[in-house]
Design a protein around this motif. Structure first.
Motif, PDB file in Angstrom:
ATOM      1  N   GLU A  62       0.854  -1.181   0.000  1.00 13.42           N
ATOM      2  CA  GLU A  62       0.000   0.000   0.000  1.00 13.42           C
ATOM      3  C   GLU A  62       0.894   1.237   0.000  1.00 13.42           C
ATOM      4  OE1 GLU A  62      -3.409   0.420   0.125  1.00 13.42           O
ATOM      5  OE2 GLU A  62      -3.673  -1.741  -0.215  1.00 13.42           O
ATOM      6  N   ASN A  63       0.310   2.395  -0.367  1.00  9.04           N
ATOM      7  CA  ASN A  63       1.145   3.598  -0.382  1.00  9.04           C
ATOM      8  C   ASN A  63       0.567   4.786   0.379  1.00  9.04           C
ATOM      9  OD1 ASN A  63      -0.853   4.367  -2.163  1.00  9.04           O
ATOM     10  ND2 ASN A  63       0.554   5.429  -3.546  1.00  9.04           N
ATOM     11  N   ARG A  64      -0.587   4.627   1.032  1.00 10.84           N
ATOM     12  CA  ARG A  64      -1.146   5.716   1.828  1.00 10.84           C
ATOM     13  C   ARG A  64      -1.524   5.192   3.203  1.00 10.84           C
ATOM     14  NH1 ARG A  64      -3.264  10.194  -1.307  1.00 10.84           N
ATOM     15  NH2 ARG A  64      -2.649   9.841  -3.471  1.00 10.84           N
ATOM     16  N   ASP A  65      -1.105   5.917   4.236  1.00  7.54           N
ATOM     17  CA  ASP A  65      -1.278   5.429   5.602  1.00  7.54           C
ATOM     18  C   ASP A  65      -2.730   5.142   5.951  1.00  7.54           C
ATOM     19  OD1 ASP A  65      -0.684   4.946   8.430  1.00  7.54           O
ATOM     20  OD2 ASP A  65      -1.551   6.936   8.749  1.00  7.54           O
ATOM     21  N   GLN A  66      -3.593   6.123   5.698  1.00  8.28           N
ATOM     22  CA  GLN A  66      -4.980   5.978   6.143  1.00  8.28           C
ATOM     23  C   GLN A  66      -5.638   4.755   5.492  1.00  8.28           C
ATOM     24  OE1 GLN A  66      -7.236   9.486   5.313  1.00  8.28           O
ATOM     25  NE2 GLN A  66      -8.790   9.022   6.850  1.00  8.28           N
ATOM     26  N   GLU A  67      -5.446   4.634   4.180  1.00  4.12           N
ATOM     27  CA  GLU A  67      -6.031   3.519   3.440  1.00  4.12           C
ATOM     28  C   GLU A  67      -5.419   2.178   3.899  1.00  4.12           C
ATOM     29  OE1 GLU A  67      -5.525   3.877  -0.783  1.00  4.12           O
ATOM     30  OE2 GLU A  67      -6.253   1.839  -1.162  1.00  4.12           O
ATOM     31  N   ALA A  68      -4.107   2.170   4.076  1.00  4.99           N
ATOM     32  CA  ALA A  68      -3.420   0.928   4.442  1.00  4.99           C
ATOM     33  C   ALA A  68      -3.835   0.468   5.835  1.00  4.99           C
ATOM     34  CB  ALA A  68      -1.915   1.141   4.383  1.00  4.99           C
ATOM     35  N   ARG A  69      -3.941   1.427   6.752  1.00  9.06           N
ATOM     36  CA  ARG A  69      -4.305   1.080   8.127  1.00  9.06           C
ATOM     37  C   ARG A  69      -5.690   0.451   8.152  1.00  9.06           C
ATOM     38  NH1 ARG A  69      -5.831   5.306  11.344  1.00  9.06           N
ATOM     39  NH2 ARG A  69      -4.396   6.607  10.154  1.00  9.06           N
ATOM     40  N   ALA A  70      -6.652   1.087   7.458  1.00 16.96           N
ATOM     41  CA  ALA A  70      -8.019   0.560   7.430  1.00 16.96           C
ATOM     42  C   ALA A  70      -8.057  -0.810   6.754  1.00 16.96           C
ATOM     43  CB  ALA A  70      -8.926   1.536   6.694  1.00 16.96           C
ATOM     44  N   LYS A  71      -7.357  -0.933   5.628  1.00 21.99           N
ATOM     45  CA  LYS A  71      -7.439  -2.176   4.858  1.00 21.99           C
ATOM     46  C   LYS A  71      -6.801  -3.344   5.614  1.00 21.99           C
ATOM     47  CE  LYS A  71      -6.954  -1.204   0.579  1.00 21.99           C
ATOM     48  NZ  LYS A  71      -6.328  -0.950  -0.748  1.00 21.99           N
ATOM     49  N   SER A  72      -5.671  -3.079   6.261  1.00 18.31           N
ATOM     50  CA  SER A  72      -5.030  -4.177   6.979  1.00 18.31           C
ATOM     51  C   SER A  72      -5.901  -4.617   8.159  1.00 18.31           C
ATOM     52  CB  SER A  72      -3.623  -3.786   7.444  1.00 18.31           C
ATOM     53  OG  SER A  72      -3.652  -2.658   8.277  1.00 18.31           O
ATOM     54  N   ALA A  73      -6.632  -3.673   8.758  1.00 20.45           N
ATOM     55  CA  ALA A  73      -7.534  -4.036   9.862  1.00 20.45           C
ATOM     56  C   ALA A  73      -8.741  -4.828   9.365  1.00 20.45           C
ATOM     57  CB  ALA A  73      -7.994  -2.772  10.593  1.00 20.45           C
ATOM     58  N   GLN A  74      -9.168  -4.545   8.134  1.00 17.14           N
ATOM     59  CA  GLN A  74     -10.349  -5.237   7.570  1.00 17.14           C
ATOM     60  C   GLN A  74     -10.020  -6.611   7.014  1.00 17.14           C
ATOM     61  OE1 GLN A  74     -11.645  -2.616   4.448  1.00 17.14           O
ATOM     62  NE2 GLN A  74     -12.112  -0.971   5.891  1.00 17.14           N
ATOM     63  N   THR A  75      -8.737  -6.903   6.853  1.00 16.50           N
ATOM     64  CA  THR A  75      -8.321  -8.126   6.163  1.00 16.50           C
ATOM     65  C   THR A  75      -7.916  -9.185   7.170  1.00 16.50           C
ATOM     66  OG1 THR A  75      -7.463  -6.760   4.378  1.00 16.50           O
ATOM     67  CG2 THR A  75      -6.747  -9.034   4.414  1.00 16.50           C
ATOM     68  N   SER A  76      -8.513 -10.372   7.046  1.00 20.88           N
ATOM     69  CA  SER A  76      -8.120 -11.453   7.950  1.00 20.88           C
ATOM     70  C   SER A  76      -7.082 -12.363   7.312  1.00 20.88           C
ATOM     71  CB  SER A  76      -9.359 -12.256   8.367  1.00 20.88           C
ATOM     72  OG  SER A  76     -10.009 -12.748   7.216  1.00 20.88           O
ATOM     73  N   ALA A  77      -6.866 -12.221   5.994  1.00 22.28           N
ATOM     74  CA  ALA A  77      -5.892 -13.085   5.307  1.00 22.28           C
ATOM     75  C   ALA A  77      -4.511 -12.891   5.916  1.00 22.28           C
ATOM     76  CB  ALA A  77      -5.859 -12.749   3.817  1.00 22.28           C
ATOM     77  N   ASP A  78      -3.757 -13.986   5.934  1.00 27.74           N
ATOM     78  CA  ASP A  78      -2.419 -13.971   6.520  1.00 27.74           C
ATOM     79  C   ASP A  78      -1.419 -13.555   5.437  1.00 27.74           C
ATOM     80  OD1 ASP A  78      -0.289 -14.327   8.191  1.00 27.74           O
ATOM     81  OD2 ASP A  78      -0.186 -16.500   7.881  1.00 27.74           O
ATOM     82  N   VAL A  79      -1.262 -12.240   5.255  1.00 28.19           N
ATOM     83  CA  VAL A  79      -0.320 -11.715   4.259  1.00 28.19           C
ATOM     84  C   VAL A  79       0.647 -10.769   4.951  1.00 28.19           C
ATOM     85  CG1 VAL A  79      -1.855 -11.911   2.245  1.00 28.19           C
ATOM     86  CG2 VAL A  79      -1.936  -9.837   3.679  1.00 28.19           C
ATOM     87  N   ARG A  80       1.815 -10.590   4.316  1.00 32.50           N
ATOM     88  CA  ARG A  80       2.750  -9.552   4.781  1.00 32.50           C
ATOM     89  C   ARG A  80       2.358  -8.225   4.154  1.00 32.50           C
ATOM     90  NH1 ARG A  80       6.269 -13.882   4.656  1.00 32.50           N
ATOM     91  NH2 ARG A  80       6.306 -13.763   2.395  1.00 32.50           N
ATOM     92  N   TRP A  81       2.353  -7.167   4.967  1.00 31.02           N
ATOM     93  CA  TRP A  81       1.995  -5.832   4.481  1.00 31.02           C
ATOM     94  C   TRP A  81       3.265  -5.022   4.246  1.00 31.02           C
ATOM     95  CZ3 TRP A  81      -2.961  -4.423   3.218  1.00 31.02           C
ATOM     96  CH2 TRP A  81      -3.966  -5.326   3.613  1.00 31.02           C
ATOM     97  N   HIS A  82       3.405  -4.543   3.007  1.00 34.01           N
ATOM     98  CA  HIS A  82       4.544  -3.708   2.630  1.00 34.01           C
ATOM     99  C   HIS A  82       4.051  -2.275   2.454  1.00 34.01           C
ATOM    100  CE1 HIS A  82       7.180  -7.195   1.221  1.00 34.01           C
ATOM    101  NE2 HIS A  82       6.005  -7.774   1.360  1.00 34.01           N
ATOM    102  N   PHE A  83       4.830  -1.317   2.890  1.00 37.62           N
ATOM    103  CA  PHE A  83       4.463   0.081   2.662  1.00 37.62           C
ATOM    104  C   PHE A  83       5.451   0.683   1.674  1.00 37.62           C
ATOM    105  CE2 PHE A  83       3.643   4.500   3.210  1.00 37.62           C
ATOM    106  CZ  PHE A  83       2.277   4.549   3.429  1.00 37.62           C
ATOM    107  N   VAL A  84       4.935   1.218   0.544  1.00 33.33           N
ATOM    108  CA  VAL A  84       5.815   1.662  -0.538  1.00 33.33           C
ATOM    109  C   VAL A  84       5.665   3.145  -0.875  1.00 33.33           C
ATOM    110  CG1 VAL A  84       5.903  -0.669  -1.538  1.00 33.33           C
ATOM    111  CG2 VAL A  84       4.190   0.969  -2.388  1.00 33.33           C
ATOM    112  N   GLY A  85       4.862   3.877  -0.094  1.00 35.51           N
ATOM    113  CA  GLY A  85       4.635   5.292  -0.413  1.00 35.51           C
ATOM    114  C   GLY A  85       5.491   6.211   0.434  1.00 35.51           C
ATOM    115  N   GLN A  86       5.507   7.477   0.032  1.00 35.63           N
ATOM    116  CA  GLN A  86       6.242   8.453   0.836  1.00 35.63           C
ATOM    117  C   GLN A  86       5.546   8.620   2.189  1.00 35.63           C
ATOM    118  OE1 GLN A  86       6.842  11.098  -2.926  1.00 35.63           O
ATOM    119  NE2 GLN A  86       8.044  11.993  -1.282  1.00 35.63           N
ATOM    120  N   ILE A  87       6.336   8.833   3.234  1.00 38.39           N
ATOM    121  CA  ILE A  87       5.796   8.864   4.599  1.00 38.39           C
ATOM    122  C   ILE A  87       6.144  10.192   5.252  1.00 38.39           C
ATOM    123  CG2 ILE A  87       5.741   7.710   6.845  1.00 38.39           C
ATOM    124  CD1 ILE A  87       6.892   5.211   5.464  1.00 38.39           C
ATOM    125  N   GLN A  88       5.117  10.905   5.703  1.00 36.22           N
ATOM    126  CA  GLN A  88       5.366  12.081   6.538  1.00 36.22           C
ATOM    127  C   GLN A  88       5.783  11.591   7.919  1.00 36.22           C
ATOM    128  OE1 GLN A  88       1.227  13.301   5.247  1.00 36.22           O
ATOM    129  NE2 GLN A  88       2.028  15.241   6.039  1.00 36.22           N
TER     130      GLN A  88
END
Ligand SMILES: *Cc1c(COP(=O)(O)O)cnc(C)c1O
Length: 243
Positions: A62-88
Motif C-alpha cells: 500500500e502507499n497511503r497510511d490511512q487507506e493501508a491502516r483501514a485495509k489491513s484491519a479489515q483483512t483477515s488473510a495472513d499476508v505480509r503488508w509492505h508500505f511503498v509510499g512516501q511517509i510524513q
C-alpha cells in the motif's frame, strides 16, 4: 463485480503475470523462487486482498497510511503488508504499527521516527528498505517520488542497523519516468552491492512494476511490485491514480 467474477479475473491476471516473471527469470538464468511478487493493492478493496491470498499471494503493498491502516484491519488473510509510499514523519508510528516492511525509508528523521514507532507499537523488528532516487535530472535531491541520493544509502543503512527495533532488508527504487529502466536498475544493483558489502543480510532489491518488471529481474530484483497488471486499472475503477 460479483466475487466469483472478480476471482476469475484476478486468477487470469495472476497466471499471465506469473508467466512473465518465470520467463524473465529463465532469461536471466535465475531461479523463479528468487523473485517475490508483491501485489500493490492501493485503491482496491480489502476483499481483493482476501481473493489474492486465496490465489496464493503472500505479500501486498500500500502507499497511503490511512487507506493501508483501514485495509489491513479489515483483512483477515495472513499476508505480509509492505508500505511503498512516501511517509510524513508524523505518520511513521502509524505505518510502523501495521506494516511488516517499509520500502520507502529515505531520510534520517524518518528512520528515527519509524524506529520509535516500531519500539512502541510492535513485538518484532520492522523491516526497512532504503529507497534510492535514480532520477538523473534530480541529482542529490529527494526525488518527486521520494528516495535518497544513491551515495547516501550506506549511511542510511548504518542508521537503520543501529536501531534495535528496525531490521535492514535492502534497497528499493522506482525507475524514473521516460528514462531507460535498464540503466536505472543497473545503478540500483550497484547501490545494493555496496550496501551488502557492509550488511550482507540486506539482500532485497525491490524494483520493477507492471511496465518494467523484466528489466528489474534482469538486474537482480528480489521483489517486484505490481499493481495495474494484476488488479486492473486504478483510474478506470476509482477515478484516481496514486503514485
Ligand atoms: C503504484 C506503485 C507500484 C505499482 O505500479 P503498477 O504500474 O500499477 O504496477 C509499484 N511501486 C510503487 C512505489 C507504487 O506506488
Amino acid at each position: 463485480m460479483n466475487p466469483d467474477a472478480r476471482l476469475a479475473e484476478l486468477s487470469a491476471n495472476l497466471g499471465a503475470l506469473d508467466k512473465r516473471i518465470s520467463a524473465a527469470c529463465a532469461e536471466a538464468g535465475r531461479d523463479r523462487q528468487s523473485v517475490t511478487l508483491v501485489a500493490v493493492t492501493k485503491t482496491f478493496p480489502a476483499s481483493d486482498v482476501e481473493l489474492l491470498a486465496s490465489l496464493g499471494i503472500t505479500d501486498v503493498a500500500e502507499n497511503r497510511d490511512q487507506e493501508a491502516r483501514a485495509k489491513s484491519a479489515q483483512t483477515s488473510a495472513d499476508v505480509r503488508w509492505h508500505f511503498v509510499g512516501q511517509i510524513q514523519r508524523n505518520k511513521a508510528a502509524s505505518v510502523a504499527s501495521y506494516s511488516d516492511v517499509v520500502h520507502s525509508a529515505d531520510r534520517p528523521e524518518l528512520i528515527t521516527a519509524l524506529a520509535r514507532g516500531s519500539a512502541r507499537r510492535r513485538a518484532s523488528a520492522l523491516g526497512v528498505l532504503i529507497q534510492v532516487n535514480l532520477d538523473p535530472s534530480e541529482p542529490g535531491e529527494l526525488g518527486p517520488r521520494g528516495g535518497a541520493h544513491p551515495a547516501d544509502a550506506p549511511g542510511l543503512g548504518e542508521l537503520v542497523e543501529s536501531e534495535p527495533s528496525l531490521r535492514l532488508r535492502g534497497v528499493m527504487a522506482v525507475a524514473p519516468r521516460g528514462a531507460d529502466p535498464d540503466a536505472a536498475f543497473a545503478q540500483l544493483a550497484a547501490v545494493s552491492r555496496v550496501l551488502r558489502a557492509r550488511f550482507p543480510g540486506a539482500a532485497w532489491i525491490s524494483a520493477g512494476m507492471s511496465g518494467d518488471l523484466e528489466s528489474a529481474i534482469r538486474h537482480g530484483a528480489t521483489h517486484v511490485r505490481v499493481g495495474g497488471d494484476l488488479l486492473g486499472s486504478r483510474s478506470r475503477l476509482r477515478g484516481t491514480v496514486a503514485g
